[in-house]
Design a protein around this motif. Structure first.
Motif, PDB file in Angstrom:
ATOM      1  N   ILE A  86       0.835  -1.198   0.000  1.00 34.19           N
ATOM      2  CA  ILE A  86       0.000   0.000   0.000  1.00 34.19           C
ATOM      3  C   ILE A  86       0.872   1.250   0.000  1.00 34.19           C
ATOM      4  CG2 ILE A  86      -1.804   1.265   1.228  1.00 34.19           C
ATOM      5  CD1 ILE A  86      -2.651  -1.344   2.518  1.00 34.19           C
ATOM      6  N   GLN A  87       0.511   2.216  -0.834  1.00 34.82           N
ATOM      7  CA  GLN A  87       1.115   3.540  -0.799  1.00 34.82           C
ATOM      8  C   GLN A  87      -0.011   4.562  -0.659  1.00 34.82           C
ATOM      9  OE1 GLN A  87       4.310   4.343  -0.646  1.00 34.82           O
ATOM     10  NE2 GLN A  87       5.048   2.231  -0.864  1.00 34.82           N
ATOM     11  N   MET A  88       0.361   5.833  -0.453  1.00 34.76           N
ATOM     12  CA  MET A  88      -0.657   6.851  -0.200  1.00 34.76           C
ATOM     13  C   MET A  88      -0.330   8.145  -0.936  1.00 34.76           C
ATOM     14  SD  MET A  88      -2.380   7.916   3.404  1.00 34.76           S
ATOM     15  CE  MET A  88      -3.808   9.019   3.421  1.00 34.76           C
ATOM     16  N   ILE A  89      -1.380   8.781  -1.457  1.00 35.92           N
ATOM     17  CA  ILE A  89      -1.282  10.130  -2.020  1.00 35.92           C
ATOM     18  C   ILE A  89      -2.062  11.053  -1.099  1.00 35.92           C
ATOM     19  CG2 ILE A  89      -1.775  11.610  -3.996  1.00 35.92           C
ATOM     20  CD1 ILE A  89      -1.768   9.073  -5.735  1.00 35.92           C
ATOM     21  N   PHE A  90      -1.399  12.068  -0.574  1.00 35.94           N
ATOM     22  CA  PHE A  90      -2.028  12.944   0.410  1.00 35.94           C
ATOM     23  C   PHE A  90      -2.785  14.082  -0.274  1.00 35.94           C
ATOM     24  CE2 PHE A  90       1.414  10.820   2.591  1.00 35.94           C
ATOM     25  CZ  PHE A  90       0.820  10.419   3.781  1.00 35.94           C
ATOM     26  N   GLU A 167       0.104  -2.438  -4.986  1.00 36.05           N
ATOM     27  CA  GLU A 167      -1.131  -2.976  -5.553  1.00 36.05           C
ATOM     28  C   GLU A 167      -2.322  -2.105  -5.179  1.00 36.05           C
ATOM     29  OE1 GLU A 167      -1.900  -7.199  -6.057  1.00 36.05           O
ATOM     30  OE2 GLU A 167      -0.122  -7.594  -4.836  1.00 36.05           O
ATOM     31  N   LEU A 168      -2.156  -1.302  -4.126  1.00 36.41           N
ATOM     32  CA  LEU A 168      -3.228  -0.428  -3.660  1.00 36.41           C
ATOM     33  C   LEU A 168      -2.661   0.938  -3.316  1.00 36.41           C
ATOM     34  CD1 LEU A 168      -6.142   0.107  -2.574  1.00 36.41           C
ATOM     35  CD2 LEU A 168      -5.371  -0.818  -0.378  1.00 36.41           C
ATOM     36  N   ILE A 169      -3.342   1.994  -3.782  1.00 39.09           N
ATOM     37  CA  ILE A 169      -2.979   3.358  -3.409  1.00 39.09           C
ATOM     38  C   ILE A 169      -4.173   4.002  -2.710  1.00 39.09           C
ATOM     39  CG2 ILE A 169      -2.302   5.646  -4.217  1.00 39.09           C
ATOM     40  CD1 ILE A 169      -0.853   4.387  -6.516  1.00 39.09           C
ATOM     41  N   VAL A 170      -3.942   4.497  -1.507  1.00 37.47           N
ATOM     42  CA  VAL A 170      -4.950   5.261  -0.772  1.00 37.47           C
ATOM     43  C   VAL A 170      -4.822   6.714  -1.191  1.00 37.47           C
ATOM     44  CG1 VAL A 170      -5.761   6.003   1.492  1.00 37.47           C
ATOM     45  CG2 VAL A 170      -4.914   3.666   1.175  1.00 37.47           C
ATOM     46  N   CYS A 171      -5.907   7.281  -1.707  1.00 40.71           N
ATOM     47  CA  CYS A 171      -5.905   8.657  -2.224  1.00 40.71           C
ATOM     48  C   CYS A 171      -6.806   9.514  -1.330  1.00 40.71           C
ATOM     49  CB  CYS A 171      -6.421   8.693  -3.662  1.00 40.71           C
ATOM     50  SG  CYS A 171      -5.628   7.504  -4.768  1.00 40.71           S
ATOM     51  N   ASP A 172      -6.202  10.390  -0.538  1.00 45.44           N
ATOM     52  CA  ASP A 172      -6.967  11.214   0.397  1.00 45.44           C
ATOM     53  C   ASP A 172      -7.275  12.561  -0.251  1.00 45.44           C
ATOM     54  OD1 ASP A 172      -8.215  12.318   2.556  1.00 45.44           O
ATOM     55  OD2 ASP A 172      -6.390  12.613   3.739  1.00 45.44           O
ATOM     56  N   GLU A 173      -8.405  12.628  -0.952  1.00 42.09           N
ATOM     57  CA  GLU A 173      -8.827  13.835  -1.666  1.00 42.09           C
ATOM     58  C   GLU A 173      -7.661  14.437  -2.462  1.00 42.09           C
ATOM     59  OE1 GLU A 173     -11.805  16.293  -0.241  1.00 42.09           O
ATOM     60  OE2 GLU A 173     -12.161  15.199   1.611  1.00 42.09           O
TER      61      GLU A 173
END
Length: 316
Positions: A86-90, A167-173
């Motif tokens: 998992i990665q994240m875009i803030f 495999e998954l990116i969490v996109c917070d607005e």
């Protein structure tokens, strides 16, 4: 086949201290959320500010530990170039990037933190590759974040998420801090990335136009609880829960006639320190009756639509 992501009865609470000799309070940000996300799909989480969307996203990304319940990632491939998973875009591309670091170091950070060690030459090659994938020139690696526009900064943030081969990116607005013309470009870029690499998105947003474009499934959150969850087609064609209907009615529109009476939201979202009894939405619901304040509704199929679940005693 197992879904990529399973969220099983997750709650996230924050204990708050009171004054001397006073009992503490508990802020219930997320309460008993159960969701799943299939590989290569996008699950959008929508709701008003204060509904628990970002808290849930941070828990999925591993940045906040749930108070109870479980979050399971079922990866299919072994990452060859980073931490994977998992990665994240803030939300804010201006504060999400360290102004003291060059873009090369920012983007390569997941490679340094991952289990696989990469030599500096290898990192530079991978940074150049991923910057090209997001539409930035190779020489961007040798510049600082302040030398880029907002849209370019968000491309850098996307590159940082991609380089770990997730495999998954969490996109917070991820689009809310950008102007409309830039939003469409970033949205198209994210669509292209999903199609090319089979990445799934856990996409947090309050913009229904964006959600309509990118989402396969939509979950509606209110005061930390799921009010409705269904495919994007079902949600947009016939929303079942009165809260979902009210959110749609609140969207600004031109040339679509008058708004329907009875769907407009009134008042502010209650405090998660003391959520209402029964259905948490009953204090603002135009359809509420006496039992709504006493009995919490279950998340059950809407009439004639088994794949569309709504937590309402009087769902459409």
């Amino acid at each position: 086949m197992k879904p990529l992501l399973e969220i099983d009865d997750v709650s996230v609470h924050f204990p708050l201290r009171q004054g001397f000799m006073q009992p503490g309070l508990t802020l219930r940000a997320v309460e008993n959320v159960t969701l799943s996300l299939q590989r290569g799909k996008t699950l959008a989480i929508v709701g008003e500010s204060g509904s628990g969307k970002s808290t849930l996203g941070y828990s999925v990304a591993g940045l906040r530990k749930p108070t109870s319940g479980a979050i399971r990632l079922n990866p299919q491939r072994q990452s060859e170039r980073g931490s994977g998973g998992i990665q994240m875009i803030f939300q804010d591309p201006f504060s999400a990037l360290d102004p003291r670091m060059m873009v090369e170091d920012i983007v390569a950070e997941p490679l340094r933190l991952g289990e696989t060690a990469f030599a500096r030459k290898e990192r530079r090659a991978k940074v150049a590759e991923v910057l090209e994938q997001v539409g930035l020139p190779a020489d961007a690696a040798n510049r600082y974040p302040h030398q880029f526009s907002g849209g370019q900064r968000q491309r850098i943030a996307i590159a940082r998420a991609l380089i770990g081969d997730p495999e998954l990116i969490v996109c917070d607005e991820p689009l809310s801090a950008l102007d409309v013309s830039i939003q469409s470009k970033i949205l198209n870029l994210m669509d292209d990335i999903r199609e090319k690499y089979g990445i799934s998105y856990f996409f947090i947003s309050h913009d229904f136009g964006v959600v309509r474009h990118i989402a396969d499934q939509v979950a509606v959150l209110y005061l930390g609880r799921i009010m409705e969850v269904a495919s994007a087609d079902d949600i947009f064609s016939k929303p079942s829960h009165p809260y979902t209907q009210a959110l749609f009615e609140a969207v600004p529109r031109i040339g679509r006639g008058r708004r329907q009476k009875g769907h407009a939201l009134k008042g502010e979202i209650p405090t998660p320190l003391n959520p209402p009894s029964g259905c948490v939405f009953h204090t603002r619901c135009p359809r509420a009756r006496e039992n709504c304040a006493k009995v919490r509704p279950k998340l059950e199929p809407a009439p004639g639509r088994p794949g569309q679940l709504a937590a309402c005693h009087y769902k459409d």
